[in-house]
Design a protein around this motif. Structure first.
Motif, PDB file in Angstrom:
ATOM      1  N   MET A  66       0.851  -1.195   0.000  1.00 38.07           N
ATOM      2  CA  MET A  66       0.000   0.000   0.000  1.00 38.07           C
ATOM      3  C   MET A  66       0.886   1.245   0.000  1.00 38.07           C
ATOM      4  N   ASN A  67       0.546   2.203  -0.849  1.00 38.73           N
ATOM      5  CA  ASN A  67       1.324   3.433  -1.015  1.00 38.73           C
ATOM      6  C   ASN A  67       1.019   4.398   0.132  1.00 38.73           C
ATOM      7  N   GLN A  68       2.008   4.598   1.015  1.00 39.70           N
ATOM      8  CA  GLN A  68       1.794   5.440   2.190  1.00 39.70           C
ATOM      9  C   GLN A  68       1.538   6.895   1.820  1.00 39.70           C
ATOM     10  N   GLN A  69       2.187   7.358   0.766  1.00 37.82           N
ATOM     11  CA  GLN A  69       1.978   8.745   0.345  1.00 37.82           C
ATOM     12  C   GLN A  69       0.534   8.968  -0.098  1.00 37.82           C
ATOM     13  N   LEU A  70      -0.006   8.029  -0.851  1.00 38.97           N
ATOM     14  CA  LEU A  70      -1.405   8.129  -1.260  1.00 38.97           C
ATOM     15  C   LEU A  70      -2.321   8.046  -0.050  1.00 38.97           C
ATOM     16  N   TYR A  71      -2.003   7.135   0.872  1.00 39.77           N
ATOM     17  CA  TYR A  71      -2.815   6.973   2.084  1.00 39.77           C
ATOM     18  C   TYR A  71      -2.897   8.290   2.857  1.00 39.77           C
ATOM     19  N   ARG A  72      -1.770   8.958   3.039  1.00 40.87           N
ATOM     20  CA  ARG A  72      -1.741  10.196   3.823  1.00 40.87           C
ATOM     21  C   ARG A  72      -2.575  11.303   3.196  1.00 40.87           C
ATOM     22  N   ARG A  73      -2.765  11.235   1.890  1.00 36.68           N
ATOM     23  CA  ARG A  73      -3.554  12.276   1.225  1.00 36.68           C
ATOM     24  C   ARG A  73      -5.010  12.285   1.673  1.00 36.68           C
ATOM     25  N   PHE A  74      -5.506  11.136   2.109  1.00 33.32           N
ATOM     26  CA  PHE A  74      -6.906  11.095   2.539  1.00 33.32           C
ATOM     27  C   PHE A  74      -7.114  11.821   3.868  1.00 33.32           C
ATOM     28  N   ASP A  75      -6.037  12.073   4.578  1.00 30.17           N
ATOM     29  CA  ASP A  75      -6.130  12.848   5.817  1.00 30.17           C
ATOM     30  C   ASP A  75      -6.079  14.355   5.553  1.00 30.17           C
ATOM     31  N   GLU A  76      -5.767  14.737   4.328  1.00 27.90           N
ATOM     32  CA  GLU A  76      -5.666  16.161   4.003  1.00 27.90           C
ATOM     33  C   GLU A  76      -7.066  16.712   3.727  1.00 27.90           C
ATOM     34  N   PRO A  77      -7.489  17.725   4.486  1.00 32.62           N
ATOM     35  CA  PRO A  77      -8.831  18.282   4.258  1.00 32.62           C
ATOM     36  C   PRO A  77      -8.929  18.980   2.906  1.00 32.62           C
ATOM     37  N   VAL A  78     -10.052  18.805   2.258  1.00 27.56           N
ATOM     38  CA  VAL A  78     -10.347  19.490   0.997  1.00 27.56           C
ATOM     39  C   VAL A  78     -11.547  20.390   1.250  1.00 27.56           C
ATOM     40  N   ASN A  79     -11.404  21.676   1.043  1.00 26.93           N
ATOM     41  CA  ASN A  79     -12.512  22.610   1.267  1.00 26.93           C
ATOM     42  C   ASN A  79     -13.495  22.507   0.102  1.00 26.93           C
ATOM     43  N   ARG A  80     -14.671  21.961   0.376  1.00 22.28           N
ATOM     44  CA  ARG A  80     -15.665  21.780  -0.678  1.00 22.28           C
ATOM     45  C   ARG A  80     -16.769  22.836  -0.625  1.00 22.28           C
ATOM     46  N   VAL A  81     -16.676  23.748   0.318  1.00 21.21           N
ATOM     47  CA  VAL A  81     -17.683  24.802   0.450  1.00 21.21           C
ATOM     48  C   VAL A  81     -17.568  25.761  -0.736  1.00 21.21           C
ATOM     49  N   ASN A  82     -18.732  26.173  -1.258  1.00 14.46           N
ATOM     50  CA  ASN A  82     -18.810  27.072  -2.419  1.00 14.46           C
ATOM     51  C   ASN A  82     -18.197  26.454  -3.672  1.00 14.46           C
ATOM     52  N   THR A  83     -18.383  25.146  -3.828  1.00 16.90           N
ATOM     53  CA  THR A  83     -17.944  24.457  -5.050  1.00 16.90           C
ATOM     54  C   THR A  83     -19.128  23.789  -5.759  1.00 16.90           C
ATOM     55  N   GLU A  84     -20.338  24.332  -5.539  1.00 12.84           N
ATOM     56  CA  GLU A  84     -21.572  23.742  -6.076  1.00 12.84           C
ATOM     57  C   GLU A  84     -21.715  22.299  -5.619  1.00 12.84           C
ATOM     58  N   CYS A  85     -21.358  22.055  -4.372  1.00 10.18           N
ATOM     59  CA  CYS A  85     -21.341  20.708  -3.792  1.00 10.18           C
ATOM     60  C   CYS A  85     -22.623  20.486  -3.004  1.00 10.18           C
ATOM     61  N   ILE A  86     -23.453  19.554  -3.446  1.00  8.44           N
ATOM     62  CA  ILE A  86     -24.736  19.317  -2.781  1.00  8.44           C
ATOM     63  C   ILE A  86     -24.535  18.878  -1.332  1.00  8.44           C
ATOM     64  N   LYS A  87     -23.440  18.201  -1.059  1.00 12.66           N
ATOM     65  CA  LYS A  87     -23.193  17.671   0.278  1.00 12.66           C
ATOM     66  C   LYS A  87     -22.885  18.787   1.283  1.00 12.66           C
ATOM     67  N   TRP A  88     -22.003  19.706   0.907  1.00  9.10           N
ATOM     68  CA  TRP A  88     -21.568  20.756   1.824  1.00  9.10           C
ATOM     69  C   TRP A  88     -22.325  22.070   1.643  1.00  9.10           C
ATOM     70  N   ASP A  89     -22.664  22.425   0.416  1.00 15.57           N
ATOM     71  CA  ASP A  89     -23.307  23.727   0.179  1.00 15.57           C
ATOM     72  C   ASP A  89     -24.803  23.708   0.411  1.00 15.57           C
ATOM     73  N   ASN A  90     -25.350  22.544   0.729  1.00 17.65           N
ATOM     74  CA  ASN A  90     -26.787  22.403   0.955  1.00 17.65           C
ATOM     75  C   ASN A  90     -27.139  22.348   2.442  1.00 17.65           C
ATOM     76  N   ARG A  91     -26.160  22.543   3.309  1.00 18.88           N
ATOM     77  CA  ARG A  91     -26.392  22.338   4.744  1.00 18.88           C
ATOM     78  C   ARG A  91     -27.449  23.279   5.320  1.00 18.88           C
ATOM     79  N   LYS A  92     -27.480  24.510   4.834  1.00 22.39           N
ATOM     80  CA  LYS A  92     -28.463  25.467   5.378  1.00 22.39           C
ATOM     81  C   LYS A  92     -29.887  25.004   5.107  1.00 22.39           C
ATOM     82  N   ASN A  93     -30.092  24.260   4.033  1.00 26.18           N
ATOM     83  CA  ASN A  93     -31.431  23.762   3.724  1.00 26.18           C
ATOM     84  C   ASN A  93     -31.873  22.656   4.684  1.00 26.18           C
ATOM     85  N   PHE A  94     -30.930  22.084   5.416  1.00 27.95           N
ATOM     86  CA  PHE A  94     -31.271  21.119   6.464  1.00 27.95           C
ATOM     87  C   PHE A  94     -31.535  21.816   7.795  1.00 27.95           C
TER      88      PHE A  94
END
Length: 389
Positions: free
Chosen positions: A1-29
Motif C-alpha cells: 500500500m502506497n503510504q503517500q497516497l494513504y496520507r492524502r486522505f487525511d488532508e482536508p479538501v474545502n468543498r464549500v462554495n464548489t456547487e457541492c450538494i453535500k456541503w453547500d446544501n447544509r443550510k437547507n437542512f
C-alpha cells in the motif's frame, strides 16, 4: 500500500462554495454548521491519473459529439478481471448516464408494464422508485436481522418467486446495511431464481469497496447466473458522480439488445468526461483505490467502535460501501424526530432510515468517507448530544 497516497486522505479538501450538494446544501437542512454524513459522496480528491486525463482533454478545446472506443471496453473488462477475478466480454458492455438510469432502462427494455419485481428492503430508495416509474409491481422480501447481522430471507423469497416474479433487483454490496454477500449466499439466491425463472438485476456500484475482511463476488461469476444483468460504475469508487457515467454488463444477447433499444429510445447518452474519467480510473487508479480501502477500513473501525460506546446506538458492521447503518430505535424517537435530533442536537446530517423503506424507521445511515479528524469530531458531537438527552 502506497503510504503517500494513504496520507492524502487525511488532508482536508474545502468543498464549500464548489456547487457541492453535500456541503453547500447544509443550510437547507436547518444547520449550516453541521457535518454532512448523508449523500454517498466522498470528501477525497480523486486519483491523479483521472485528473491528468481530464486536464489533457480540456486542453484540446473541442467537445463535440463523441463515441466510446475499444479501449474503454477493454478497461472495464480488465478491471473486473484484475480486481474481482471474473471474466466478462467486451460485447457485454453497455453504457448509461448512471446506475439509476440503468435500473429503469433494464426494466423497461426487458419487461412489460405490470411485471413483478422483488426488492429486499431496507434498500436504496431508487429501487422502488424506478420499478414504479416503469409502471411495474414492487414485491418486498425484507432482509432478516439478528445478533449476527443482516441476511436474505430465502424462505420468504421462495414464496415471492413461487407467486410469480419476473425479476429480483438486488444490491451487492448492500446499501444501506453494508453487507458483502458471500459466494454461498449468492449461489443460494441464483439457485432459487433459476428454479422459478426469475432474472437477477444486480446493482454492484459499491463492488470495489471491499473493506478489510470482505471479498466481493460479482453476480456474473456465480454459476447459473448467465442471464443476470450487472450494473457497475467507477463514479462511486473514484468519486466522480457529477460526471454521469455507468456500465451495464449483460451476457444475454437478446436481453442486451432490448436494454440498448430502451437506452437509445431515451437518447440516454453518456458524458465525454465521464467516459474518459472511467477509462483513466480503471487503467491507472488501482494503487489509489488500495490506499483508499485501507483508510476507509480504519474509518469503519473508528466509527463502529465509537458508536458502539454511545448508549442507544447499534451500528451494523460494514463489509462494503462507506455507509454505516445505525439502529437508533432505543433512543425512542420516530424517524422524523430522530433525523432532527441528529441535525439539530448532534450537528451531523444523516440519511433518514425511512428513505430505505418502512424497515428503516428508527435507523440512520452515516457516510464515513471523510477525514479521520472530521469523523472523530462527528463522534464527539453525537456522544455529547446523546449524553445530554
Amino acid at each position: 500500500m502506497n503510504q503517500q497516497l494513504y496520507r492524502r486522505f487525511d488532508e482536508p479538501v474545502n468543498r464549500v462554495n464548489t456547487e457541492c450538494i453535500k456541503w453547500d446544501n447544509r443550510k437547507n437542512f436547518g444547520n449550516a454548521d453541521a457535518l454532512p454524513m448523508w449523500v454517498a459522496d466522498m470528501d477525497f480528491r480523486t486519483a491523479d491519473g483521472i485528473v491528468d486525463a481530464l486536464t489533457a482533454r480540456v486542453a484540446h478545446g473541442v467537445f463535440g459529439y463523441c463515441q466510446d472506443s475499444e479501449r474503454d471496453r477493454a478497461a472495464v473488462v480488465n478491471w473486473i478481471k484484475t480486481r474481482h477475478h471474473t471474466d466478462v466480454s467486451p460485447e457485454w458492455v453497455l453504457y448509461s448516464p448512471g446506475v439509476v438510469d440503468s435500473m429503469y432502462h433494464i426494466l423497461r427494455g426487458l419487461y412489460r408494464e405490470g411485471a413483478r419485481v422483488v426488492i429486499q428492503p431496507p434498500v436504496y430508495g431508487p429501487f422502488r422508485a424506478m420499478i414504479e416509474k416503469a409502471k411495474m409491481v414492487c414485491v418486498e422480501n425484507p432482509l432478516l436481522h439478528d445478533e449476527t447481522g443482516w441476511h436474505m430471507d430465502y424462505a420468504n423469497l421462495e414464496d415471492c418467486l413461487r407467486a410469480g416474479a419476473d425479476a429480483i433487483m438486488i444490491c451487492s454490496p448492500h446499501n444501506p446495511v453494508g453487507r458483502v454477500w458471500t459466494k454461498a449466499e449468492l449461489e443460494t439466491l441464483v439457485s432459487l431464481c433459476k428454479t422459478y425463472h426469475t432474472r437477477i438485476i444486480c446493482d454492484e456500484i459499491h463492488a470495489d469497496f471491499e473493506l478489510a475482511g470482505a471479498a466481493h463476488t460479482p453476480i456474473l461469476s456465480v454459476p447459473g447466473a448467465e442471464d443476470a444483468v450487472m450494473m457497475i460504475s467507477a463514479t462511486k469508487t473514484f468519486n466522480l458522480a457529477a460526471l454521469r457515467h455507468s456500465t451495464i454488463l449483460c451476457a444475454d444477447e437478446a436481453a442486451r439488445k432490448a436494454i440498448a433499444a430502451s437506452l437509445n429510445d431515451a437518447m440516454a447518452e453518456t458524458n465525454l468526461f465521464g467516459r474518459l474519467a472511467t477509462r483513466a480510473a480503471y487503467e491507472t487508479g488501482a494503487q489509489w483505490l488500495d490506499a483508499l480501502l485501507c483508510y476507509l477500513s480504519e474509518s469503519r473501525d473508528l466509527l463502529e467502535d465509537g458508536l458502539s460506546r454511545i448508549p442507544g446506538l447499534k451500528p451494523a458492521h460494514v463489509e462494503g460501501t462507506y455507509l454505516m447503518w445505525v439502529d437508533a430505535r432505543e433512543l425512542g424517537m420516530d424517524s422524523a424526530k430522530l433525523n432532527r435530533f441528529f441535525i439539530d442536537e448532534c450537528g451531523v446530517i444523516p440519511n433518514d432510515g425511512a428513505a430505505f423503506g418502512e424497515q428503516g424507521r428508527g435507523f440512520v445511515r452515516l457516510n464515513f468517507a471523510m477525514t479521520h479528524a472530521n469523523l472523530r469530531e462527528a463522534l464527539r458531537r453525537i456522544g455529547e448530544a446523546v449524553e445530554k438527552r
